[in-house]
Each structure stands twice: as C-alpha cells, then as structure tokens.
Design an enzyme around this catalytic site. Sequence first.
Site, mmCIF file in Angstrom:
data_model
loop_
_atom_site.group_PDB
_atom_site.id
_atom_site.type_symbol
_atom_site.label_atom_id
_atom_site.label_comp_id
_atom_site.label_asym_id
_atom_site.label_seq_id
_atom_site.Cartn_x
_atom_site.Cartn_y
_atom_site.Cartn_z
ATOM 1 N N HIS A 37 67.871 30.612 -70.930
ATOM 2 C CA HIS A 37 69.096 29.882 -70.561
ATOM 3 C C HIS A 37 70.244 30.851 -70.304
ATOM 4 O O HIS A 37 71.045 30.647 -69.386
ATOM 5 C CB HIS A 37 69.513 28.933 -71.693
ATOM 6 C CG HIS A 37 68.550 27.829 -71.983
ATOM 7 N ND1 HIS A 37 67.824 27.769 -73.154
ATOM 8 C CD2 HIS A 37 68.188 26.745 -71.254
ATOM 9 C CE1 HIS A 37 67.071 26.688 -73.143
ATOM 10 N NE2 HIS A 37 67.254 26.052 -71.999
ATOM 11 N N GLN A 61 62.720 11.524 -70.409
ATOM 12 C CA GLN A 61 61.661 12.427 -69.944
ATOM 13 C C GLN A 61 60.613 12.725 -71.010
ATOM 14 O O GLN A 61 59.744 13.565 -70.803
ATOM 15 C CB GLN A 61 62.262 13.708 -69.364
ATOM 16 C CG GLN A 61 62.934 14.632 -70.360
ATOM 17 C CD GLN A 61 63.684 15.749 -69.654
ATOM 18 O OE1 GLN A 61 64.741 15.532 -69.072
ATOM 19 N NE2 GLN A 61 63.137 16.961 -69.679
ATOM 20 N N GLY A 147 65.411 27.328 -64.284
ATOM 21 C CA GLY A 147 64.438 28.403 -64.452
ATOM 22 C C GLY A 147 63.164 28.128 -63.677
ATOM 23 O O GLY A 147 62.722 26.980 -63.570
ATOM 24 N N ASP A 150 59.772 26.373 -65.224
ATOM 25 C CA ASP A 150 59.477 24.963 -64.955
ATOM 26 C C ASP A 150 59.335 24.790 -63.443
ATOM 27 O O ASP A 150 60.180 24.170 -62.786
ATOM 28 C CB ASP A 150 60.579 24.079 -65.518
ATOM 29 C CG ASP A 150 60.676 24.186 -67.031
ATOM 30 O OD1 ASP A 150 59.702 23.811 -67.702
ATOM 31 O OD2 ASP A 150 61.688 24.681 -67.537
ATOM 32 N N MET A 184 59.900 32.520 -72.351
ATOM 33 C CA MET A 184 60.853 31.920 -73.293
ATOM 34 C C MET A 184 60.830 30.400 -73.154
ATOM 35 O O MET A 184 60.822 29.869 -72.039
ATOM 36 C CB MET A 184 62.266 32.390 -72.956
ATOM 37 C CG MET A 184 62.465 33.852 -73.156
ATOM 38 S SD MET A 184 63.026 34.110 -74.836
ATOM 39 C CE MET A 184 62.958 35.881 -74.870
ATOM 40 N N ARG A 187 60.382 25.397 -77.140
ATOM 41 C CA ARG A 187 59.215 24.934 -77.901
ATOM 42 C C ARG A 187 58.459 26.088 -78.573
ATOM 43 O O ARG A 187 57.602 25.833 -79.407
ATOM 44 C CB ARG A 187 58.274 24.117 -77.002
ATOM 45 C CG ARG A 187 58.875 22.773 -76.600
ATOM 46 C CD ARG A 187 57.872 21.868 -75.906
ATOM 47 N NE ARG A 187 58.370 20.508 -75.770
ATOM 48 C CZ ARG A 187 58.925 20.006 -74.654
ATOM 49 N NH1 ARG A 187 59.059 20.754 -73.583
ATOM 50 N NH2 ARG A 187 59.354 18.757 -74.631
#
Length: 282
Positions: A37, A61, A147, A150, A184, A187
């Site tokens: 992030h 989601q 990012g 994903d 990174m 989770r």
Amino acid sequence: MKTVTTIEELRQELDAARTQGKRVGFVPTMGFLHRGHLSLIRAARAENDMVLVSNFVNPLQFGAAEDLEGYPRDLARDAAMCEGEGVDFIFAPSVEEMYPEPSPIRVTVGSLGDVLCGRTRPGHFDGVATVVAKLFNIAGECRAYFGRKDAQQLVVIRQLARSLNFPVEVVGCATVREPDGLAMSSRNTYLGAEERKAAVILKQALDEAASKIRFGDRDAAKAARLMAETIEAEPLARLDYAAAVNPDTLTDLDVIEGPALLAVAAWVGKARLIDNVTVVPE
Ligand code: PAF
C-alpha cells in the site's frame, strides 16, 4: 492529515482542493496497510498535489464463508503510516455510511468475474466493482492507484472506469514482495511460522513457469500444469488454481505468442494467497 468519516465532508474537501486546481491521487484500500500500500501511496504522492486513502473493509466483496469478521483492522496504525507518507485525507466510513439502506443495485462484471479467483469467490468481483464505483463517484476526478498483485481486480477496475465513464485514470503499480519473494498481503498475517516459509511456493511456481516460457516453451496448458504441480508438491499449500491467460481479457491462452499473465491462488493454513507475473516470450 485529516480523517474523514462522512461522504459529504469528503466531497466538500475534495471539491475545495480541485477548485484550487489541485490534482487528487486516490488509493482505495481495506486498511491494515503494508509496504505494498505504501508504494501505491508514494506513487500517488509523486504524481498528484494531494493524496486520499480510503480505508473500508467492504462487506459486499466477502462470501458467506470468508474472513469478513476476522479481516485485520487497525485504523490508528494505518493513520500513523499514512501521516508518515504525507497523505492528506483518510476516508474511513462506517458500513452504515457506505450502505445506509438495503439496496438491490449492484455493478456486475459478467465473464470477468467468472474466471480465476471468481470461480471460488462467486460475486466477489461484483462486490469490488460496486464499492469501487461508489468510491469513484464519491472521490470524483482523480488518478486511482491499485496493485498488480490483484491482477484480475485491476482488469475489472480498468474496464469499470472505461465502461461507466468515470473521470478516473486507473494506475497499476508493481507488486511489492518480501525478500524471499512472497507478495505483500494483509492476509499474510494469518500465516504461522511454517506456513509463512511454505507460502513462497506461489512465487517459485510462477518463476519456474515464466523462465520456461522465456526460454521458448509456448504451451500455456503445460505452464499451468507445471505451476499446479509445484504448488501441490508443498504439503502446507492447497492449490486453488494455476492459469496462463491473456493479461487484458483474462481468457485462457493456448499457444503463448504475446504477453501472458501467469496467475496462481492457494490456501496456506487459513490464508488464501494469490500471486501473478506477466511474462513476454522472447
Ligand atoms: O484491493 C482492495 O483492497 C479492495 O478490493 C478495494 C479495491 C479497496 C475494494 O474494496
């Protein structure tokens, strides 16, 4: 830095900034920030006059059996990290602020949500697209940073911005990794010590397949099989999928002639991890 919790206040702040000619960089997040992030925030900081970070764990989601309740949250820690990066506003709305009434309205992403992660997470990308559409409507004209870890989400959001004419430039940023290669992710905090060591198998599987492709192997199904076998050989990992797809459409490739998105997902302990690389054959 200011923490804003209502849509109205955020709109006022951003309208005032834009009236002064400021360009807004927007980093949508679900909080529990990590270095991935921070790299998005730094890109937003470098390319805009002011930076907005949203921090909202979006219930839409998460599937019924997923980790909505247990998803890590720590707004005070996130705020301190944002302050250190020169963020101007954190938007941290409550669930009631974002979803004040039951509503049947959803953004649906069709076939883009049926493949890869969508197979085991039905409805997930509709939930992402719906909240991102809301966030884009709230933020207004901006550049928004996501990012590449994903990858499917990024494809969905780029298509969302184009299809619904949001005045938003979507920017994809490189995946940030731990020294051993693990991507990174918030989770990763679910991983025990042994699981954490095993989790590197995702990146190893991607790297092996990518190097075979670079050295001339053009068979997409073979690449997918190789990645699956590598992950399945790790006793602490449970494979979800391994695939070689078109990076723009996410459709399966047959012969790899241009850029290919190699994507994998696996459970390690109770963490469902994803990773990907894009490979261009020589
Ligand atoms: O990537 C995330 O953290 C989330 O999916 C997003 C884009 C903030 C939407 O909730």
